[in-house]
Design a protein around this motif. Structure first.
Motif, mmCIF file in Angstrom:
data_model
loop_
_atom_site.group_PDB
_atom_site.id
_atom_site.type_symbol
_atom_site.label_atom_id
_atom_site.label_comp_id
_atom_site.label_asym_id
_atom_site.label_seq_id
_atom_site.Cartn_x
_atom_site.Cartn_y
_atom_site.Cartn_z
ATOM 1 N N ASN A 67 0.822 -1.080 0.063
ATOM 2 C CA ASN A 67 -0.039 0.078 0.116
ATOM 3 C C ASN A 67 0.772 1.152 0.136
ATOM 4 O O ASN A 67 0.423 2.245 -0.559
ATOM 5 C CB ASN A 67 -0.786 -0.035 1.240
ATOM 6 N N THR A 68 2.011 1.149 0.807
ATOM 7 C CA THR A 68 2.946 2.310 0.777
ATOM 8 C C THR A 68 3.496 2.707 -0.541
ATOM 9 O O THR A 68 3.342 3.938 -0.949
ATOM 10 C CB THR A 68 4.092 2.158 1.801
ATOM 11 N N ILE A 69 3.875 1.613 -1.409
ATOM 12 C CA ILE A 69 4.345 1.884 -2.626
ATOM 13 C C ILE A 69 3.161 2.442 -3.727
ATOM 14 O O ILE A 69 3.358 3.227 -4.367
ATOM 15 C CB ILE A 69 4.954 0.552 -3.090
ATOM 16 N N VAL A 70 2.301 1.608 -3.719
ATOM 17 C CA VAL A 70 1.029 1.714 -4.596
ATOM 18 C C VAL A 70 0.427 3.308 -4.267
ATOM 19 O O VAL A 70 0.241 3.835 -5.467
ATOM 20 C CB VAL A 70 -0.172 0.851 -4.442
ATOM 21 N N GLU A 71 0.280 3.721 -3.140
ATOM 22 C CA GLU A 71 -0.407 5.015 -2.953
ATOM 23 C C GLU A 71 0.879 5.846 -2.803
ATOM 24 O O GLU A 71 0.565 7.152 -2.810
ATOM 25 C CB GLU A 71 -0.890 4.864 -1.638
ATOM 26 N N THR A 234 8.879 -7.953 1.304
ATOM 27 C CA THR A 234 7.458 -8.249 1.823
ATOM 28 C C THR A 234 6.503 -7.451 0.977
ATOM 29 O O THR A 234 5.139 -7.710 0.991
ATOM 30 C CB THR A 234 7.353 -7.880 3.308
ATOM 31 N N ALA A 235 6.515 -6.857 -0.244
ATOM 32 C CA ALA A 235 5.884 -6.378 -0.909
ATOM 33 C C ALA A 235 5.224 -7.515 -1.685
ATOM 34 O O ALA A 235 5.645 -8.446 -2.210
ATOM 35 C CB ALA A 235 6.500 -5.409 -1.909
ATOM 36 N N PHE A 236 3.802 -7.295 -2.069
ATOM 37 C CA PHE A 236 3.185 -8.286 -2.971
ATOM 38 C C PHE A 236 3.004 -9.542 -2.180
ATOM 39 O O PHE A 236 3.358 -10.627 -2.961
ATOM 40 C CB PHE A 236 3.535 -8.084 -4.217
ATOM 41 N N THR A 237 3.011 -9.801 -0.984
ATOM 42 C CA THR A 237 3.093 -10.906 -0.302
ATOM 43 C C THR A 237 1.577 -11.708 -0.393
ATOM 44 O O THR A 237 1.406 -12.785 -0.232
ATOM 45 C CB THR A 237 3.535 -10.842 1.105
ATOM 46 N N GLY A 238 0.605 -10.858 -0.749
ATOM 47 C CA GLY A 238 -0.802 -11.578 -0.813
ATOM 48 C C GLY A 238 -1.082 -12.343 -1.766
ATOM 49 O O GLY A 238 -1.259 -13.634 -1.803
ATOM 50 N N PRO A 239 -0.401 -12.102 -3.321
ATOM 51 C CA PRO A 239 -0.305 -13.334 -4.155
ATOM 52 C C PRO A 239 0.563 -14.299 -3.577
ATOM 53 O O PRO A 239 0.287 -15.554 -3.798
ATOM 54 C CB PRO A 239 0.350 -12.492 -5.375
ATOM 55 N N ALA A 240 1.595 -14.386 -2.859
ATOM 56 C CA ALA A 240 2.439 -15.276 -2.493
ATOM 57 C C ALA A 240 1.645 -16.143 -1.281
ATOM 58 O O ALA A 240 1.690 -17.472 -1.327
ATOM 59 C CB ALA A 240 3.735 -14.812 -1.770
ATOM 60 N N ALA A 241 1.086 -15.446 -0.533
ATOM 61 C CA ALA A 241 0.111 -16.367 0.295
ATOM 62 C C ALA A 241 -1.138 -16.921 -0.329
ATOM 63 O O ALA A 241 -1.280 -18.039 -0.039
ATOM 64 C CB ALA A 241 -0.660 -15.240 1.315
ATOM 65 N N THR A 242 -1.640 -16.519 -1.568
ATOM 66 C CA THR A 242 -2.480 -17.273 -2.259
ATOM 67 C C THR A 242 -1.953 -18.588 -2.820
ATOM 68 O O THR A 242 -2.575 -19.680 -2.764
ATOM 69 C CB THR A 242 -2.933 -16.526 -3.506
ATOM 70 N N VAL A 243 -0.488 -18.306 -3.337
ATOM 71 C CA VAL A 243 0.066 -19.703 -3.869
ATOM 72 C C VAL A 243 0.244 -20.710 -2.726
ATOM 73 O O VAL A 243 -0.132 -21.653 -3.047
ATOM 74 C CB VAL A 243 1.109 -19.065 -4.692
ATOM 75 N N LEU A 244 0.744 -20.157 -1.692
ATOM 76 C CA LEU A 244 1.043 -21.336 -0.639
ATOM 77 C C LEU A 244 -0.400 -21.910 -0.186
ATOM 78 O O LEU A 244 -0.218 -23.163 0.119
ATOM 79 C CB LEU A 244 1.714 -20.365 0.536
ATOM 80 N N ARG A 287 5.587 -0.329 -8.912
ATOM 81 C CA ARG A 287 4.983 0.492 -9.856
ATOM 82 C C ARG A 287 5.446 0.169 -11.173
ATOM 83 O O ARG A 287 5.372 -1.089 -11.702
ATOM 84 C CB ARG A 287 5.382 1.990 -9.282
ATOM 85 N N GLU A 288 6.075 0.970 -11.927
ATOM 86 C CA GLU A 288 6.270 0.973 -13.504
ATOM 87 C C GLU A 288 7.856 0.428 -13.343
ATOM 88 O O GLU A 288 8.536 0.203 -14.518
ATOM 89 C CB GLU A 288 6.140 1.951 -14.472
ATOM 90 N N TYR A 289 8.612 0.243 -12.215
ATOM 91 C CA TYR A 289 9.823 -0.120 -12.126
ATOM 92 C C TYR A 289 10.353 -1.405 -11.788
ATOM 93 O O TYR A 289 9.784 -1.873 -10.892
ATOM 94 C CB TYR A 289 10.518 1.052 -11.059
#
Length: 576
Positions: A67-71, A234-244, A287-289
């Protein structure tokens, strides 16, 4: 017992797992303005009938860094780079970097040293203008010799409190990716540090003294204390939690599988080949990087249970925005969830409120129909009479669901096409191409039971919705194995050994063959795992081996050998 927490964009889930069984689970609303409120409510719900002294480990998946990065709420960072000769890099980083004189070549030889006195003077001047106490350092070919990065960092510590190094975050050759990782790592450290303290206080207040781990984007977990120095992972850990979670629920199998995690705001799409999830090729984009943060290949589309439904220019639109809860739960605008309730696919909240909100949409569409004198608004949704004078609530509900299904199918098609267009680098893949053709769908997430069957019918594919699908992410977090990765690079001619992630450089290396380097890499990984208090019995996986001859005087006598190893990622075991 294991306690897993997943802080999603809409809901915060918690589970307690005892052996192979989920003995308690809870789903509470994520309180974005105060994450700890939602986390506390989820904790209290699962701890109500549990002896906290029996909890062996707590593992958390969180959106705080994402959220910190996206926002774009990250802190200001002074970015120092040592590029040597080459192109200007002003346009590839989030900020204009501060260039330092110096150069390390591709063999790790320091051609031109960076003056520490010059760094000290530059840092004082730069920091006086920016006023930040955060910095990041990255040097081209720093992974082949981290000496310059570490020397610069030592000097910058006189001016800055937090400094991130590109080579310590990744041992891979890709200067721009390492630099972007270092920049964002420093940028999110303050918010991560505060979040860590709040979580520890919440656990302590509930008499939980078990070790606290946090999930990484690559699906591994590590002690929270260790991750303070590398929170970008720890960014984008939601998708990682999904896969696990999908792995832990044992629902994938060996067929080509499309897995969907349907939450309140988005649907995450992952592809699985022969029982294994696909990973990003080089690292996830922040983001785009493009960064060096390893991650599962997961794509999100803007459809979730609380995707808002509106009429724009006479057309019905579903998502990608989420305004709040469904009207059945007291929200102000109709959602996909309201449509599922009206159709009888879901049964929560007040059905009469969902019906009222969709009736309003039906009235607006009816008015549009009369204005246009055309009954084609519904398409096939009123097959008995395409030009019927009345548009029913059921018609609108079905139209909303079909719009959502169209979006999900479009997202799946794009992900599959992208996978089948990826460049092929191995001869075996050219001779025997493994084209991804979906054979089944597996659906998890809070909206899985109500929308999953319709997805299977729409795509004409078998659908599996495993038990405990609604809290799959928290299950994945709870059962995540600890994972660390190390790179060992050896230049046999120079007798040089480098382990960039540990800042190690040895000038007396006697290793000559790839097999020896692999053994040394496994040994270093075991030592680091012991230092972090991780499971020493976990399998070590060799990710890649590069072995290039050094040709001088028409003869090849020496070699450049690079080996990457990691503690094998995955879950401790399945849940029943």
């Amino acid at each position: 017992m294991l306690l897993g927490l997943d802080v999603g964009g809409t809901f915060t889930d918690a589970v307690i797992i005892d052996g192979h069984r989920v003995v308690a689970s809870a789903k509470k609303r994520t309180t974005k303005d105060n994450l700890m409120q939602g986390i506390g409510e989820a904790l209290d719900a699962v701890l109500d009938s549990c002896d906290t002294s029996n909890i062996e480990q707590v593992t958390l998946s969180t959106t705080v860094v994402t959220n910190t990065i996206v926002e774009e709420k990250e802190q200001v960072v002074d970015l120092y780079v040592v590029t040597g000769p080459g192109r200007n890099v002003d346009d590839i980083f989030p900020v204009t970097p501060i260039y330092l004189q110096g150069y390390t070549d591709h063999r790790g030889i320091v051609v031109e040293r960076t003056s520490t006195d010059a760094v000290r003077d530059i840092a004082k001047m730069v920091q006086s203008r920016s006023g930040t106490d955060l910095a990041a350092v990255s040097a081209k070919f720093g992974v082949r010799n981290p000496q310059e990065e570490l020397s610069i960092t030592e000097v910058l510590q006189e001016t800055y409190n937090i400094i991130s190094n590109g080579s310590l975050l990744s041992g891979s050759l890709n200067f721009p990716r390492r630099t972007i990782s270092a920049y964002f790592n420093s940028a999110v450290t303050p918010v991560f540090t505060i979040f860590k303290q709040h979580v520890e206080d919440a656990l302590r207040g509930r008499n939980i003294v078990a070790p606290l781990h946090i999930l990484k984007a690559d699906g591994g977990s590590l002690p929270m204390e260790h991750m303070v120095s590398r929170p970008v992972e720890t960014a984008f850990t939601g998708p990682a939690a999904t896969v696990l979670g999908l792995s832990a629920l044992g629902a994938i199998g060996d067929e080509h599988t499309v897995a969907l995690d349907i939450g309140g705001t988005t649907t995450d799409i992952s592809l699985w080949k022969h029982g294994k999830p696909l990973m990003t090729k080089n690292g996830v984009s922040i983001r785009e990087y493009p960064s060096a943060v390893r991650s599962f290949a997961v794509t999100s589309v803007g459809i979730g249970g609380e995707s808002v439904v509106r009429i724009a220019d006479g057309n019905l639109a579903v998502g990608p925005e989420r305004i709040g809860p469904s009207t059945a739960l007291g929200g102000n605008e109709p959602t996909l969830g309201d449509a599922l309730i009206v159709l009888g696919h879901a049964s929560y909240g007040k059905a009469e409120l969902a019906t009222q909100s969709l009736q309003h949409l039906a009235d607006v569409l009816q008015a549009k129909w009369k204005e246009d004198e055309c009954g084609d608004i519904l398409g096939d949704h009123n097959s008995e009479n395409q030009y019927a004078s009345n548009i029913s609530v059921l018609d609108v509900a079905q139209l909303i669901v079909d719009k959502a299904l169209e979006t999900i199918q479009r997202g799946i098609d794009e992900v599959v096409q992208a996978e089948n267009k990826r460049p092929v680098y191995v001869v075996a893949d050219i001779v025997n191409p493994d084209i991804f053709v979906p054979a089944q769908i597996v659906v998890v997430g809070g909206t899985a039971p109500s929308l999953g069957p319709s997805i299977g019918e729409y795509l004409n594919l078998p659908v599996t919705i495993p038990e405990n699908a609604a809290v799959a992410n928290a299950i994945g977090a709870a059962l995540a194995l600890s994972t660390i990765e190390l790179t060992v690079h050896v230049d046999t001619k120079r007798r040089l050994l480098v382990i960039p992630e540990l800042g190690i450089k040895q000038q007396t290396c006697t290793l000559k063959r790839a097999e020896q380097v692999i053994d040394r890499a496994k040994e270093a990984l075991a030592e680091e795992a012991l230092r972090l208090g991780l499971d020493k019995t976990q399998e070590v996986e060799v990710i890649s081996i590069e072995d290039f001859p050094v040709v001088e005087g028409w003869r090849s006598m020496e070699r450049l050998i690079t080996v990457k190893v990691q503690l094998e990622a995955g879950v401790k075991h399945y849940v029943e």
